[in-house]
Design a protein around this motif. Structure first.
Motif, short mmCIF file in Angstrom:
data_model
loop_
_atom_site.label_atom_id
_atom_site.label_comp_id
_atom_site.label_asym_id
_atom_site.label_seq_id
_atom_site.Cartn_x
_atom_site.Cartn_y
_atom_site.Cartn_z
N MET A 1 65.46 69.76 38.20
CA MET A 1 66.09 69.95 36.90
C MET A 1 66.34 68.60 36.22
O MET A 1 66.03 68.41 35.03
N THR A 2 66.88 67.64 36.97
CA THR A 2 67.15 66.31 36.42
C THR A 2 65.86 65.66 35.92
O THR A 2 65.83 65.03 34.86
N TYR B 1 64.65 67.22 32.61
CA TYR B 1 65.44 66.77 31.46
C TYR B 1 65.14 65.31 31.11
O TYR B 1 65.26 64.90 29.95
N TYR B 2 64.76 64.53 32.10
CA TYR B 2 64.33 63.16 31.82
C TYR B 2 63.10 63.17 30.91
O TYR B 2 63.05 62.49 29.88
N ALA C 1 62.05 65.70 29.12
CA ALA C 1 62.40 66.35 27.85
C ALA C 1 63.04 65.34 26.90
O ALA C 1 62.78 65.35 25.69
N GLY C 2 63.88 64.46 27.45
CA GLY C 2 64.50 63.43 26.62
C GLY C 2 63.48 62.47 26.04
O GLY C 2 63.53 62.13 24.86
N LEU D 1 62.39 70.58 24.60
CA LEU D 1 63.30 71.48 25.30
C LEU D 1 62.72 71.86 26.66
O LEU D 1 61.50 71.97 26.81
N VAL D 2 63.60 72.09 27.62
CA VAL D 2 63.18 72.55 28.93
C VAL D 2 63.09 74.08 28.92
O VAL D 2 64.07 74.77 28.64
N TYR E 1 72.37 75.14 38.03
CA TYR E 1 72.10 73.75 37.65
C TYR E 1 70.85 73.19 38.34
O TYR E 1 70.66 71.99 38.38
N ASP F 1 67.03 75.05 28.80
CA ASP F 1 67.43 75.17 27.40
C ASP F 1 67.13 76.55 26.83
O ASP F 1 67.79 76.99 25.88
#
Length: 268
Positions: free
Chosen positions: A127-128, A131-132, A134-135, A140-141, A159, A165
């Motif tokens: 997940m982390t 999101y990395y 995605a940033g 969006l994830v 989580y 998202d």
């Protein structure tokens, strides 16, 4: 118990694609990022995202992964790239990261509990990572959970793969996801593969962990939503209904929103 679920596959597919595209455009993001596992849920969700014509980044995140899962993931990404020019991919091998984290944390004499905790840790590392990306891509994830997993038995990591998202297929039963996969031309090796969360580094399936397959569980879920009781069934049907009911009960903390303690106005 019988499963009489019927669906206009083409119409549902078009609805999800339009919904995904509209959501991204309204959110003013570039597109979507998704983790590719080699399973039917991520295959269908990624294909639906690709059909929006918005940029889609597919991320492989192996952690001591079973070779069959890796090969199916690569096969699907090849399928996507052959059919959609907006699809790119990358590999984030998290094996060494996982081992470093594991070595820095205390162990446990309870092997079963330790293995489950580490499995959930794998999901949270992924997940982390999503999101990395995605940033970096202003995206969006996209989540890959289906209705049985997300709202029936709570078969996901809070989580971890539950940290997303947007959830395009969370209102679809597993059989409906499979039907859309066939309609979309997802590789047959993925459609017929036994579902697995891929969090234990071996070939154990979701059925091995849950005690029932998704066809059985979605029938039990439908019966449960219609007010059925355990005494309405016998034999294997009763066994599966009990499995579903127990998992649904103990996983409400995942299925429902996070509880918020509302402070009475007179106390503020």
């Amino acid at each position: 118990m019988t499963n009489n679920i019927k669906m206009n596959t083409e119409a549902v597919t078009n609805h999800i694609v339009t919904w995904l595209k509209d959501y991204a455009l309204n959110a003013k993001v570039s597109g979507y990022v998704i983790g590719i596992s080699g399973g039917i849920d991520s295959a269908v969700t990624s294909t639906l995202c690709a059909m929006t014509e918005l940029p889609l980044l597919c991320v492989e995140m192996p952690i001591h992964q079973d070779p069959s899962q890796v090969s199916r993931a690569k096969e699907h990404i090849t399928f996507l790239k052959n059919n959609f020019s907006n699809v790119t991919s990358t590999v984030a091998d998290l094996t060494s990261t996982f081992e470093t984290l594991k070595d820095s944390l205390p162990s446990s004499n309870d092997e079963a509990l330790l293995n489950l905790t580490l499995a959930n840790t794998r999901a949270r590392l992924r997940m982390t990572t999503l999101y990395y990306y995605a940033g970096l891509h202003r995206s969006l994830v996209a989540g890959t959970g289906n209705k049985v997993e997300d709202f029936g038995v709570g078969f996901f990591t809070k989580y971890g793969d539950g940290g997303v998202d947007i959830s395009p297929i969370a209102d679809l039963m597993k059989s409906e996801v499979r039907a859309i996969g066939e309609y979309l031309g997802v590789p047959s090796s993925i459609i017929i593969a036994k579902p697995t969360d891929g969090l234990f580094g071996d070939e154990r399936s979701d059925e091995d962990q849950l005690g029932a397959n998704y066809d059985e569980l979605e029938i039990a879920m439908t019966a449960h939503m219609n007010g059925a009781k355990a005494d309405d069934f016998t034999g294997r049907e009763r066994e599966v209904f009990d499995i579903y009911s127990r998992l649904n009960r103990i996983n409400q903390h995942k299925i429902n929103p996070i509880p918020v303690c509302i402070i009475p106005t007179e106390l503020k």
